[in-house]
Every structure is written in C-alpha cells, then in structure tokens.
Design an enzyme around this catalytic site. Structure first.
Site, PDB file in Angstrom:
ATOM      1  N   ARG A  97     -69.212 -27.816 -21.820  1.00 16.94           N
ATOM      2  CA  ARG A  97     -70.529 -28.351 -22.193  1.00 16.94           C
ATOM      3  C   ARG A  97     -71.647 -27.374 -21.852  1.00 16.94           C
ATOM      4  O   ARG A  97     -72.577 -27.182 -22.626  1.00 16.94           O
ATOM      5  CB  ARG A  97     -70.747 -29.709 -21.508  1.00 16.94           C
ATOM      6  CG  ARG A  97     -69.912 -30.771 -22.165  1.00 16.94           C
ATOM      7  CD  ARG A  97     -69.885 -32.108 -21.454  1.00 16.94           C
ATOM      8  NE  ARG A  97     -69.080 -33.010 -22.278  1.00 16.94           N
ATOM      9  CZ  ARG A  97     -68.961 -34.318 -22.079  1.00 16.94           C
ATOM     10  NH1 ARG A  97     -69.591 -34.896 -21.077  1.00 16.94           N
ATOM     11  NH2 ARG A  97     -68.226 -35.055 -22.885  1.00 16.94           N
ATOM     12  N   TYR A 107     -69.771 -31.020 -31.027  1.00 16.23           N
ATOM     13  CA  TYR A 107     -68.512 -30.926 -30.253  1.00 16.23           C
ATOM     14  C   TYR A 107     -68.718 -30.919 -28.727  1.00 16.23           C
ATOM     15  O   TYR A 107     -69.823 -30.817 -28.259  1.00 16.23           O
ATOM     16  CB  TYR A 107     -67.609 -29.802 -30.742  1.00 16.23           C
ATOM     17  CG  TYR A 107     -68.067 -28.368 -30.733  1.00 16.23           C
ATOM     18  CD1 TYR A 107     -69.146 -27.906 -30.023  1.00 16.23           C
ATOM     19  CD2 TYR A 107     -67.339 -27.432 -31.487  1.00 16.23           C
ATOM     20  CE1 TYR A 107     -69.489 -26.567 -30.042  1.00 16.23           C
ATOM     21  CE2 TYR A 107     -67.686 -26.091 -31.517  1.00 16.23           C
ATOM     22  CZ  TYR A 107     -68.755 -25.661 -30.784  1.00 16.23           C
ATOM     23  OH  TYR A 107     -69.090 -24.339 -30.796  1.00 16.23           O
ATOM     24  N   GLU A 108     -67.630 -31.091 -28.031  1.00 13.52           N
ATOM     25  CA  GLU A 108     -67.652 -31.282 -26.555  1.00 13.52           C
ATOM     26  C   GLU A 108     -68.488 -32.505 -26.171  1.00 13.52           C
ATOM     27  O   GLU A 108     -69.152 -32.505 -25.122  1.00 13.52           O
ATOM     28  CB  GLU A 108     -68.183 -30.036 -25.846  1.00 13.52           C
ATOM     29  CG  GLU A 108     -67.422 -28.763 -26.090  1.00 13.52           C
ATOM     30  CD  GLU A 108     -65.924 -28.878 -25.873  1.00 13.52           C
ATOM     31  OE1 GLU A 108     -65.512 -29.737 -25.075  1.00 13.52           O
ATOM     32  OE2 GLU A 108     -65.171 -28.120 -26.499  1.00 13.52           O
ATOM     33  N   GLY A 109     -68.407 -33.545 -26.959  1.00 14.97           N
ATOM     34  CA  GLY A 109     -69.211 -34.742 -26.705  1.00 14.97           C
ATOM     35  C   GLY A 109     -70.496 -34.641 -27.496  1.00 14.97           C
ATOM     36  O   GLY A 109     -71.321 -33.769 -27.211  1.00 14.97           O
TER      37      GLY A 109
END
Lengths: 596, 596
Positions: free
Chosen positions: B298, B442-444
């Site tokens: 993140r 992406y990555e949350g």
C-alpha cells in the site's frame, strides 16, 4: 460488454413535465404543429437504433481502431461502422433537424439533442462521424452561397456525404490566429489550398462516398492573425456542376493519431496539396463563419459527456446490484448470499448517485438550452429570439466545460465501482473514461470555455446575460418561498445565487486592475455557475417530484432522492471553489517562470 | 517522448533538511553508521539507472504490451524490459534494503522508498516486476520457516528470481474471505494447490529464471471466511534441496488481461493445477501473514502515484515553457514571438502548481513514513518502535489513497496542459493518466483505505493514533505561534487541525448509532486528514524556506511559493469535504435499491 437502455422516461419528464416543450415550441411557427406523441415516437425509434445498432460495436470499435492504407490514403473504420452508418442514413436520421428545403425533416434542435445524447451513450466514436457532418451542414447553411448550398446541403442532409472541420495545425490549436495554410485564388474563382491540418475528427473513412472538408486558410494578401483567415469547402472528390462526383481532390490523410480514446473515430492528419476549394462567406471572415459550427460543436461535446455519464451509470448500477463482496457495516443484508451486493455500501451508492445526479441534471440543462436555441433560431418574436440567443451564449461554455468535467468524474467513479474489473477492457468501463477525457480538451479546452464564460459572456457585457438568467432563478425562489416542503432546495439555491453575484462583482473589480485575475478565477468560477444552473434545475425537478410522488409512480420518489443527494453531496463543492477563486492571482504568479 | 530528471535536490532537502534522517537513523543500531554522503551517492546512482535505463522503454513498453504464448504459457515482456532487469540485478538494486543475512545491503527502507519513487516516475509497469518481488521477500522474511528463508530469500535479494502475490479470484477481490482455491496436504509435508487466481501483477514473464508465487488457499478442513485461509509458496519451477531449479510446477499463466494502463506489466490469470506448495506461517493464518506484504504494498502504491505526479509535472512544465499560444490577458510577454509561452496563463500555472505541490508534499509525507517504518523495524527503544508502528499504521491508508487520488488529479492536469497533444500516445502524457488509474484500485480500493483509516485506525482505538500524530502538529503550531512570518501557514494548519478533531468526534457519535455512517463519511474524511498531513509538512517546509531563502539558492524561493500555492488553492478543498462528510448517510441510503 456494456448494455444501454435509452433513458426515455427521464427525457419525457424533462421535455414534457419540466420544460413543456410543445407549448414553448408553439412560439416558433415552423414547430407549432409538433406534438408530444411525435416527439416521443421519434426518440423511441432513435433509442432503438442506439441500443441495437451502435451499442454492440462500441467496445469492438475501441479495440480495433481505424486503419490507414498508406498507399491509397484510404481509412477503414472498425468492423460494423460502415454498415451501422448505412442504417443511420436509411433511417433518415441525419436529416432530423435539417432544413426541409434541402431534404431535412425540420424537427427542433431539441429532438436532435436528445437523439445525440443517446448516440453518444451508445458509441461516442461512431457518433462523431455524423456529428461532424452536422456541424459542417450548419456552417454551410449559415454562410454558404446559394450554389454551395444547393450542391452540398442535400448530400449532408441525406448523409450520403459527411463533413469535417479542418482548423488545427501542428503549431496552433487554441490560437487559430497563428495558422499558416494558404489559399491561392485561381482564374476560375476557385482556390488552390496548401497546408497541413491535424486532429481532424472523422477526417477520412469508408462510411460515405464523399467528405466535405471545411478548411480555414489564408489568402495571399490576408492580414496577420485571426482577422486574416478565410473559410473554404474542400471536398475529397471534386463535385461536378450536376452534383455528381468528379476527380479526386488534392486533400488526403497523411496519418492517423494513436489516442487515449475514441479509437473508432479516425483522427486524421490532413494534407492539402494544392487542393481545389471554394470560399464560404467573406474573405478574412472565416473564423466568424466557423464559429457557427464551433458553438454548435461545443454543445455537442457537452452532450457527449452527458451520454457517457448516463451509460456508465447504468452499467455501474447493474454491477453494484449483482456483485457480492463484504457485508454492510450495519449488519448483513442479503442473508441468503455469501456476501452483500455492493450497492449496500454507502460509498458505492455515493459514486453511483454522483453519476446519476450529473446525468439527470445535465439532461435538464442541455435540453433546456437546446429548446432556447430553437426559439433563438425560429421564434417569431424578435425580442425573444435575442433573449434566447443571449441565454444560449451564456450557457454554452457551461454545458461544454461543466458537463465534460462532470463526465470525467462520473465515468471514473462508475469504473471504480467495478474494482479491478473496471480497469479491464472487456468490461467497457475504462473505455468510457478514456473517451470522456477528450471532451475536456477539444472544441476549446475547458480553460478556454471558462475564459469565454467569465471574460466575454459575463464581464464582457457587465453581467447583463447572467443577470437575465439570474432573474429566472430569483423568480422561482420567490415563487416557492412560502412552500415549506421546498425549503431544503430553495434555501441553498438562493444562497448560491447570492454568492455568484458577490463573486462576480469581486472578480470584476479585481480584473479591472489586472486582467489576469480573470484567468486565475475563471475555471473555479465556471464550476460555481455550473452548480448554480444545476441547483436551479434540480430544485425545479424536486418541486415536480414533491407534487407527484404520491401518485404511485416511483420515478418521482427516485427523482426526489436524487435531488436531495445533489444538494447534500455535490453542490457543497462550491464552498471550496469560491474560496480558491477568491484566493486570486497572486499565488499563481508569484513564482518566476525559471523556477518551475 | 517524456524525459525524467530525478528530483535529487528535493529529496535531499526532505531527507536532510526537513527530516534529519541521519540523526533519526542513529536510533536504529543497524543504521547508526549511515551518513549523508552515502545516502546521496546511492540515490544519485539510482537516479541514473532510472532516467537512462528504464525511462526510454516506458512509452514503447506501453505500446507493445506483454505477449502470452498460449502453447508454452510463457509471457514475453516488452522489448528492453529483460535487459533493463538484468542491469538492475547487476547493479545490486534489488538488495538495497534487504537483510544482509541473505545477501542484502541492509540500507534503510527510506532509501528504498526514494529509489522506488524514481523508478515509478521512470516506468511504473517495469517497476512492478521488482516491486512485487520485494513484497514477496518481505512476507517470507517475516513468516517463512528457516528453510524457506534460506532457499528463497537469497534469490529474491539478488533478483535472480522474482515473486508475486496471488490473492484475488474472479469472484473475490476486496472480500478475500470468499476465496476458494484449495490446498491438499501431501504425505511429504507439501500441499497440492488447485484454483484460479486473477489480476496477478508480474504473474508470468521472461525477466527471471524462476517466479515465487505466494498463494492464498484453503486447507480441506479450514473454517469458512477469512479465518480459514493459509499462505503457500508455489514456485514456477520446483526448487531442489540445494536451491537449484527442478521440474516445472503446475502453476501457469492462463491468460493476460487487456488493461487501461500498465501495459508493460503482465497481469496474469494464474491457474493452479495441483501445484506443489509449502506452507508459510501457521495454518489458517495466511491472511495475517499476507498483510505484512499488503501494508508494504500500500505504501508502494502511493509511491507509484507520487512518481507519476513528479514525472508528469516535469514534462508539463517543459511543454508549457516551450509551446506558444495566445497572449497573456494582461498584455504580451514574449514580444519576440508570435504568441506567449502558455506558462504565462494563470490556469496553466494552476495546473502545474497543483502537480508540483502534490509531488513535493507527497514526497515529504512518504519519506517521513518510510523513516518511521525504519524506526518501527529497527529502533532499539521498544516504546519508540511501538509509537512509530502506530504512526505508520495511521498514515499508510492516507499514503495509499490520498497520494493516488492526487496522482489522478495531477496527471490529468498535466495532460491537459498539452491540449490536444496530451491525448496522443506519442507525447506520453495520457499514459501517465492511464497508469495512475490502477493505483486507486489495487491493494485495496481507495474506499477500503478510507474505511481502514476511519473505522479501524481512528475510531477503532478511540482516536489514540490520530491524537498522537495531532500532538506533533499542535507542538509545531505552538512553537511557531509567535513567528509572524509563519502566520499565513500556521493559522490554517491550526484551523484544519481543530476541524479534524471536531469532525472525528461528530462521526464517532453518529457511527455509534449506525455503523454505516462510517462508510458514508470515510472517503471525504480521508481526504481531509490527508490535507491535514500535507498542511503540516508544507508548513514545516515553508519554515525552512523562510529561514534560508535569502541565502541565494532559489530552491527555497520556489519552495515558499509552492507552499503558499498549496495553502491558497489546494487546502481549501477541505471546506467542501467537511460539509459533504457531515451531510452523512441519509442522502445516500434514502433511495431504495430497486429505484437505482
């Protein structure tokens, strides 16, 4: 692949319940006989064309793009584009709002506006082929000689031929005063035109038998700058006196651009190599003549993003109802499923409602402006024509810039609803975002629109046009002042109206001292005034919804909720915009150029 | 084609003048000996690699994309990617911040952060190959068995092998509790893993001899949901006991996605067909183990957009100084030219300064967090480790979401500066926009980040972490309270600090009644807190600039002007965000699902 359902219910609401277009059009003798059923029938039929014929070739058109044969200079549009265009011509759609004298159906601009919204939802890249043609039709209709009109207008009206606008050159886009293409007068009254144009949408393709390029160029003795530019018709194939096609003219496609979006439309480099042209209008007055086309095109560009906002919304809603992921923070909602559909999550709803409120607000504004344009063109009352013309002039840059900025925000939100899938081509959401991006740039960047609004349309006439529009808002505020149910809408509307007045005065005073203050505030200012117009139409729509929602049609319940969402979550953007507009020029100019 | 100049001067300013990283790192025994010259030398060398080796293959990599051979399931990365990776390995760059026990150079995370910013500016798609590897390295370093570490870590450190994160499946991304891939225990202690993964970045390619997939799957007896997920190493080629490559494992690329951006990185569908894996960490604790990787990722994603913001800014500035178009509203500036360079126009400067202020503010914040991470990992003071860990936890979702939203805004502005040329591939600006878009997903997704910030990091511990960070801000406000020159920065900083406190309390109370209030406010809330952190760092940078600007280095003059721009034109966004956050849940939930 994205689906598209023409939003006919909302269009009918806007036309018949909000704007009473049939009554309004009675002021225009040529439209006095039109009735609600006719309008609805045309749009229903048009909607079918959009969802059935051009929606299915939007995604494939994007993947495939246009192909230039460098030997023949011919361009092939993506698979299905030519066949769809043939159906469009067969259906008589190009003629919708054209002059009956040249084979047109003479319907109001307003209907064409709604038809184009649907076409843009379905396939913006494809729609630009007929869209540019219609712009060429309008410029020729306004400025062509009787002979030019009799040759070209019937073919553009039928759609047999298409048209383009050839303005931009590699070194000049915004600043057309710098253009260099040359037109040499010939003994027979024609001109030989030489130069290079770029970014010519629909500039070359296989959809039609001939392409009518409208080209800006300079005469040999022309003054420098924008007052030395003339407009010419340069057809791909020379046209014989009887209207039949003659020899190939010296105008050809030198290359196609690889672009971020609108892949299905050929963005051509156009080489003019002693091409034969005839002059449109007066020498050195070409820019003014082209502005007829550009103003229409600016409304058209706003309409492109309105269409994209609507279709992105529809597909994001379908996904949000179908996709299950996580539970609602307030506890499970779909107990029969492994997770809740993502539409339970407040932020997903916020993204969806943003797109919805921008689509429906944009539709109300754009339809209103199209109606005012009909009245400006065809009312039998001269004062009314002038009044409507002023209003269209005021609102055109707002439609162009506000609707395209909103479209960028909305399509990006709708793509986000899809999570990772939004980034993948086959879902079609990222295409809407890429296609939407050009709308903020072409036909005058959104910065240029904001300078047009604040500098020319507002400060340029001491706020006269803005005040006239403001009076309508004030009258509505006054009228609803005692309606308790309307307070939640009327109060913020009145408030933003006051703030616009103050902000305008403040910037006007600053600009008097330094004209660059206009450039510093203009972009923020346009969005504030854009929100004022949306707040006005949303309040009017809320009024109707309040009146009708208990009749059992949930359309009005949804309209009311969307209005509330607009006032709660979108209009407050103005709080920041007013602050940054007021912060003025100094923070932008303080740093020397060398330090950037 | 875009150019890139590593912003070393600003990096040195942030590290040495603003954050005093050398002094701070003395608290970490393993970094106590590092000095300024070493740090600078590493980054200068790294910057050369970025501008000379991977910048030139960014645009071509986007045009070319990755190619899957469907017979062999092998993927070829774009031309030059493999050679550039070989140079990267040869230069020892993968080892920068890795553990010396496994061949690493043991340098601070903070240096790696700066190196990655430059790599992302130069070529985000390429950088994701080493980026994902480094994530795999970190997860294995934290959770691998001694044997796994001794086999895999040296290869990941040297860069001989790369790694991936295999989390997402077609029906689950955000909600990993739904995942279905299965791991069957074998007699020899290994597992046979079967399932399908999608969106696997750097999932298959020709850059390295082996690919170490870290795969989430379920044991046969695993509990349902997120507490039944285990983590496995599944190498592309099985690894013999001596570390040499064995037979091809049953994990292969089933397809590549066609994406909006990051075309040069292979986004693979990964099919696991009884692939042999070994377990990492404890059974059913895989998600926790993977979170080590995800938190680092993140920060890495925020860094991607920081890099794109910087490079987009640099190229837009160069264009704005070169392109001439129109005259300044306040009168001609470049009398020797046919028009003024567009950098004279206030709105062009506004777009440029937005990118600049977001890049420099983002760099200060991201470098600070990387330094806190170093202290969290390596300080010899346990209290300080905990404190730094908390701060990193608080600021991670802000870096991910605020920097990527800013990157989207900034790259789009910088593209807009190019007018029509911005939309054309060869100029490279539209690629920055397309590449930047995935970073918000992406990555949350950024919505998930905002829920993590408001729900878990802030309300989840009654505001303890936020208050601790707020104390630093309050101390700075107090310290500068009597410095007259600082009032223009300190007053708005204090004001936004107060507003965050009030807003947090207000949402906390509402959320107590309905947890969905968190979801309604979270996205606006995160941007408000993001601005608080930027206002803090911009005020601190302004202080240094005020102190040093008379010394003759125009760097400080520019820094001061950029700080003023930030406070005048960007921070005011919070006025709207606070209003919309406070408008709460009701306007989002009022409309029934069926009416959307």
């Amino acid at each position: 692949m994205p689906q598209y359902n023409p939003p006919l219910r909302d269009m009918k609401f806007v036309m018949h319940e909000l704007l009473h277009v049939v009554d309004e059009l009675k002021l225009c003798p040529k439209h006095a006989d039109i009735d609600e059923d006719t309008i609805n029938a045309v749009l229903e039929e048009g909607g079918k064309f959009c969802s059935e014929v051009i929606t299915p070739i939007n995604l494939s058109g994007d993947a495939e793009g246009c192909v230039l044969d460098k030997t023949t200079h011919e361009v092939t549009a993506p698979k299905g584009f030519k066949e769809a265009y043939a159906k469009y011509v067969e259906g008589g759609w190009p003629a919708l709002s054209c002059d009956p004298e040249y084979g047109g159906q003479g319907l109001p601009v307003m209907i064409n506006q709604c038809m184009y919204e649907m076409m843009n939802s379905a396939n913006q890249a494809w729609t630009m082929y007929p869209g540019l043609s219609h712009g060429a039709y309008e410029a020729l209709h306004a400025h062509g000689t009787p002979e030019q009109k009799s040759i070209y207008l019937p073919k553009l009206t039928s759609g047999e031929w298409t048209g383009t606008m050839c303005l931009t050159e590699p070194h000049c886009g915004t600043d057309l005063g710098l253009l260099r293409s040359k037109a040499e007068p010939q003994a027979d009254g024609t001109y030989k035109i030489t130069g290079q144009k770029i970014f010519i949408s629909a500039g070359e393709h296989d959809l039609a038998a001939n392409i009518v390029h409208l080209v800006l160029a300079r005469l040999p003795d022309a003054p420098q700058g924008s007052k030395g530019i003339s407009l010419f018709i340069v057809p791909k194939f020379n046209v014989n006196a009887d209207g039949s096609l003659g020899s190939r003219n010296g105008v050809y496609c030198g290359g196609l651009e690889h672009k971020m979006g609108i892949h299905g439309n050929a963005t051509a480099q156009i080489v003019l190599d002693g091409a034969v042209g005839t002059m449109v209008g007066q020498p050195n007055k070409g820019l003014a003549a082209m502005f007829v086309m550009m103003n229409a095109a600016r409304l058209g560009v706003g309409n492109q993003s309105l269409g994209l906002t609507e279709v992105a919304y529809q597909n994001a809603v379908a996904y949000a109802k179908d996709r299950i992921q996580m539970r609602a923070l307030s506890g499970p909602k779909a107990l029969d499923k492994a997770a809740d559909p993502i539409i339970v999550h407040p932020d997903v709803r916020k993204m969806l409602l943003t797109a919805r409120a921008y689509a429906e607000g944009g539709r109300a504004l754009a339809t209103y402006v199209a109606l005012q344009l009909d009245k400006a063109l065809s009312s039998d009352d001269e004062d009314e024509r002038k009044e409507c013309e002023d209003e269209v002039a005021l609102l055109t840059p707002i439609i162009k810039a506000f609707l395209t900025d909103n479209g960028w925000i909305a399509t990006s939100h709708c793509m986000q609803v899809f999570g990772g899938h939004g980034f993948i081509h086959e879902w079609g959401m990222e295409q809407f975002v890429r296609d939407a991006r050009i709308n903020m740039i072409y036909e005058g960047t959104n910065t240029i629109q904001s300078l047009d609004l604040l500098g020319r349309k507002v400060l340029g006439d001491n706020g006269k046009k803005l005040k006239a529009f403001g009076k309508k808002i004030a009258a509505f505020v006054e009228e609803e002042g005692t309606n308790e149910a309307m307070q939640e809408f009327i109060n913020p509307l009145a408030d933003i109206g006051d703030k616009v007045t103050k902000l305008t005065t403040e910037i006007g005073i600053k600009a008097f001292q330094n004209p660059d203050e206009v450039g510093a505030a203009a972009v923020d200012y346009l969005r504030v005034v854009g929100h004022l117009t949306f707040a006005y139409f949303w309040a009017r729509m809320a009024k109707l919804a309040l009146e009708k929602k208990d009749g059992g049609d949930p359309f009005y319940t949804a309209k009311l909720s969307t209005a509330r969402f607009y006032f709660a979550k979108l209009l407050p953007e103005t709080a920041s915009l007013i602050r940054t507009a007021r912060a003025g020029l100094q923070p932008l100019m303080e740093m020397e150029e060398a330090l950037f």
